[in-house]
Design a protein around this motif. Structure first.
Motif, short mmCIF file in Angstrom:
data_model
loop_
_atom_site.label_atom_id
_atom_site.label_comp_id
_atom_site.label_asym_id
_atom_site.label_seq_id
_atom_site.Cartn_x
_atom_site.Cartn_y
_atom_site.Cartn_z
N GLU A 149 29.98 22.17 -13.76
CA GLU A 149 30.74 22.48 -12.70
C GLU A 149 32.09 21.65 -13.04
O GLU A 149 33.14 22.12 -12.60
N THR A 150 32.29 20.78 -13.69
CA THR A 150 33.49 19.81 -13.86
C THR A 150 33.56 19.56 -15.42
O THR A 150 32.58 19.51 -15.76
N CYS A 151 34.70 18.98 -15.98
CA CYS A 151 34.79 18.39 -16.98
C CYS A 151 34.29 17.21 -17.15
O CYS A 151 33.93 16.40 -16.21
N ARG A 152 33.79 16.68 -18.43
CA ARG A 152 33.18 15.59 -18.72
C ARG A 152 33.88 14.34 -18.11
O ARG A 152 35.06 14.15 -18.37
N MET A 153 33.09 13.28 -17.77
CA MET A 153 33.90 11.83 -17.41
C MET A 153 33.58 10.98 -18.82
O MET A 153 32.63 10.88 -19.28
N PRO A 154 34.69 10.61 -19.17
CA PRO A 154 34.64 9.83 -20.57
C PRO A 154 33.91 8.35 -20.22
O PRO A 154 34.49 7.89 -19.09
N SER A 155 33.55 7.69 -21.27
CA SER A 155 33.03 6.31 -21.07
C SER A 155 34.47 5.51 -21.20
O SER A 155 35.46 6.16 -21.75
N PRO A 156 34.26 4.17 -21.12
CA PRO A 156 35.51 3.27 -21.09
C PRO A 156 35.97 3.39 -22.74
O PRO A 156 37.29 3.43 -22.66
N GLU A 157 35.18 3.32 -23.63
CA GLU A 157 35.63 3.64 -25.11
C GLU A 157 36.27 4.81 -25.37
O GLU A 157 37.14 4.72 -26.19
#
Length: 164
Positions: A149-157
């Protein structure tokens, strides 16, 4: 003669901003010298491909941006934005854009050994045949790999290499 003053924008790492320009223009000009892979941000296959590339890009040379994002709107043509069934690889040298299977080949070349060999072998296949295979997979990618449904959430790295 107008004097220009350069300052550092605290929101962007190592990015000078010239007084009198909009921050969006400064961000766009900062990105023009980076290779960027534009991908369908809601496609499961595309997100897995970005994860694959990030894990194998040992020198962290490549940046990533969803086709639905601000960076894509700033740097790509309307035609590229209308076709989210494709991946677009934008080079650092001159900002040339490669689409579909040509983008995949360029990505593999950038990842280094052994992936550059895979890219070389893929490049030996004539472009119309490569793109036919690409389009066949692209046409069923949501059914096989899902649609988010939404774009991916990046990890802190990953955050520094994933562009808005």
């Amino acid at each position: 003669m107008k004097k220009s003053v350069t300052t550092m924008d605290p929101n962007l790492p190592n990015s000078p901003v010239t007084e009198g320009t909009h921050p969006e223009e400064a961000e766009t000009s900062r990105l023009t010298d980076k290779p960027i892979l534009f991908f369908d941000g809601v496609c499961g296959l595309c997100n897995s491909s970005v994860d694959f590339a990030m894990a194998r890009d040992r020198h962290a040379r490549l940046y990533y941006a969803p086709l639905q994002g601000e960076t894509a709107r700033a740097l790509l043509s309307e035609q590229d934005l209308a076709h989210v069934d494709t991946v677009v690889f934008r080079t650092a040298e001159g900002g040339r854009c490669y689409r579909r299977s040509a983008a995949v080949v360029r990505l593999l070349w950038l990842l280094g050994f052994p992936w550059n060999i895979c890219g070389g072998l893929l490049w030996c296949i004539p472009l119309p045949l490569r793109n036919l295979g690409y389009r066949m997979i692209a046409s069923v990618r949501y059914r096989l790999f899902g649609k988010h449904e939404t774009c991916r959430m990046p990890s802190p790295e990953e955050r520094a290499r994933l562009l808005p």
